[in-house]
Design a protein around this motif. Structure first.
Motif, PDB file in Angstrom:
ATOM      1  N   ILE A 278       2.664  -5.669   5.746  1.00 11.32           N
ATOM      2  CA  ILE A 278       1.378  -4.966   5.870  1.00 11.32           C
ATOM      3  C   ILE A 278       1.600  -3.462   5.964  1.00 11.32           C
ATOM      4  CG2 ILE A 278      -0.564  -4.527   7.445  1.00 11.32           C
ATOM      5  CD1 ILE A 278      -0.449  -7.594   8.094  1.00 11.32           C
ATOM      6  N   THR A 279       2.560  -3.062   6.784  1.00 15.28           N
ATOM      7  CA  THR A 279       2.839  -1.638   6.966  1.00 15.28           C
ATOM      8  C   THR A 279       3.383  -1.030   5.676  1.00 15.28           C
ATOM      9  OG1 THR A 279       3.377  -2.131   9.272  1.00 15.28           O
ATOM     10  CG2 THR A 279       4.008   0.036   8.439  1.00 15.28           C
ATOM     11  N   GLN A 280       4.288  -1.733   5.065  1.00 15.60           N
ATOM     12  CA  GLN A 280       4.921  -1.271   3.828  1.00 15.60           C
ATOM     13  C   GLN A 280       3.894  -1.087   2.711  1.00 15.60           C
ATOM     14  OE1 GLN A 280       7.518  -4.349   2.437  1.00 15.60           O
ATOM     15  NE2 GLN A 280       8.815  -2.943   1.312  1.00 15.60           N
ATOM     16  N   ASN A 281       2.883  -1.920   2.676  1.00 16.66           N
ATOM     17  CA  ASN A 281       1.927  -1.924   1.569  1.00 16.66           C
ATOM     18  C   ASN A 281       0.567  -1.322   1.913  1.00 16.66           C
ATOM     19  OD1 ASN A 281       3.794  -3.174  -0.114  1.00 16.66           O
ATOM     20  ND2 ASN A 281       3.203  -5.189   0.599  1.00 16.66           N
ATOM     21  N   VAL A 282       0.471  -0.551   2.973  1.00 17.04           N
ATOM     22  CA  VAL A 282      -0.826  -0.027   3.408  1.00 17.04           C
ATOM     23  C   VAL A 282      -1.510   0.759   2.290  1.00 17.04           C
ATOM     24  CG1 VAL A 282       0.069   2.060   4.551  1.00 17.04           C
ATOM     25  CG2 VAL A 282      -2.072   1.059   5.309  1.00 17.04           C
ATOM     26  N   ARG A 283      -0.775   1.597   1.596  1.00 14.27           N
ATOM     27  CA  ARG A 283      -1.361   2.394   0.506  1.00 14.27           C
ATOM     28  C   ARG A 283      -1.656   1.521  -0.716  1.00 14.27           C
ATOM     29  NH1 ARG A 283      -4.534   6.351  -0.743  1.00 14.27           N
ATOM     30  NH2 ARG A 283      -3.553   7.515   0.899  1.00 14.27           N
ATOM     31  N   GLU A 284      -0.716   0.709  -1.112  1.00 12.54           N
ATOM     32  CA  GLU A 284      -0.894  -0.144  -2.292  1.00 12.54           C
ATOM     33  C   GLU A 284      -2.091  -1.080  -2.128  1.00 12.54           C
ATOM     34  OE1 GLU A 284       1.577  -3.753  -4.376  1.00 12.54           O
ATOM     35  OE2 GLU A 284       2.720  -2.097  -3.520  1.00 12.54           O
TER      36      GLU A 284
ATOM     37  N   TYR B   9      -5.394  -4.496   5.634  1.00 14.99           N
ATOM     38  CA  TYR B   9      -4.794  -5.509   6.501  1.00 14.99           C
ATOM     39  C   TYR B   9      -4.240  -4.902   7.777  1.00 14.99           C
ATOM     40  CZ  TYR B   9      -5.069  -8.202   2.212  1.00 14.99           C
ATOM     41  OH  TYR B   9      -5.515  -8.820   1.083  1.00 14.99           O
ATOM     42  N   PHE B  10      -4.174  -3.584   7.816  1.00 18.79           N
ATOM     43  CA  PHE B  10      -3.666  -2.886   8.993  1.00 18.79           C
ATOM     44  C   PHE B  10      -4.601  -3.202  10.155  1.00 18.79           C
ATOM     45  CE2 PHE B  10      -1.714   0.623  11.274  1.00 18.79           C
ATOM     46  CZ  PHE B  10      -0.467   0.710  10.679  1.00 18.79           C
ATOM     47  N   PRO B  11      -4.106  -3.796  11.235  1.00 29.00           N
ATOM     48  CA  PRO B  11      -4.984  -4.230  12.321  1.00 29.00           C
ATOM     49  C   PRO B  11      -5.820  -3.101  12.932  1.00 29.00           C
ATOM     50  CG  PRO B  11      -2.777  -5.094  12.617  1.00 29.00           C
ATOM     51  CD  PRO B  11      -2.704  -4.090  11.494  1.00 29.00           C
ATOM     52  N   ALA B  12      -7.093  -3.368  13.103  1.00 32.14           N
ATOM     53  CA  ALA B  12      -8.003  -2.380  13.686  1.00 32.14           C
ATOM     54  C   ALA B  12      -7.540  -1.961  15.077  1.00 32.14           C
ATOM     55  CB  ALA B  12      -9.424  -2.930  13.728  1.00 32.14           C
ATOM     56  N   MET B  13      -6.918  -2.884  15.799  1.00 32.31           N
ATOM     57  CA  MET B  13      -6.480  -2.574  17.162  1.00 32.31           C
ATOM     58  C   MET B  13      -5.389  -1.505  17.183  1.00 32.31           C
ATOM     59  SD  MET B  13      -4.227  -5.895  18.130  1.00 32.31           S
ATOM     60  CE  MET B  13      -2.458  -5.800  17.981  1.00 32.31           C
TER      61      MET B  13
END
Length: 161
Positions: free
Chosen positions: A36-42, A51-55
């Motif tokens: 999720i972290t790796q693909n935040v931009r993609e 998918y980056f958690p709102a929390m």
């Protein structure tokens, strides 16, 4: 996978091999956090997927603004969000490493495969930490991918196990 191993694999005494389902879950969550972290931009660029958690982001900032906003305004939020996400991943890494270590040598292929994923994930976390939030959120390849040399080293290591 733990259910499949139990159904299919037996120890030397003919008893089913039972893997720790919590350990397998920790490995899965670790890999998911890294992905999720790796693909935040993609993920954002390919359809506005978040998918980056709102929390793990400020309640004052939407995911869209965190990804698209001016660096001067979102830099601190990005750094905190990345740091929090990577800390969660590192916590799961420790638990995942214990799980991979507990896989019986009788399941060498599965143990090696899981170990390669674990090491690759940890190395990606190190790269993201080194390169920083701006590069990760911008999707810079150097900040979210392993070098060919690192991949070759992981592959060579797996041959020794």
């Amino acid at each position: 996978m733990t259910k499949l191993v139990k159904l299919r694999n037996k120890d030397s005494g003919g008893k089913p091999i039972i893997l720790n389902p919590n350990g397998a879950e920790n490995l899965g969550v670790f890999l998911q956090l890294v992905n999720i972290t790796q693909n935040v931009r993609e993920d954002w660029d390919e359809g506005g997927r978040a998918y980056f958690p709102a929390m793990l982001r400020s309640t004052d900032v939407s995911h869209e603004f965190m990804v698209e906003g001016p660096i001067a305004e979102v830099g601190g939020v990005r750094r905190k969000s990345l740091n929090d996400m990577l800390e969660l991943a590192k916590d799961r890494f420790k638990k995942s490493a214990a799980y991979v270590s507990s896989i019986p040598d009788l399941l060498r292929g599965y143990k090696t495969f899981s170990g390669m994923l674990l090491i690759s994930g940890r190395e990606i976390v190190k790269v993201m930490e080194k390169e920083g939030a701006e590069a990760v959120f911008e999707g810079c390849e150097r900040s979210i991918r392993l070098s060919d040399q690192t991949l070759a080293n992981i592959s060579a290591f797996s041959q020794l196990v």
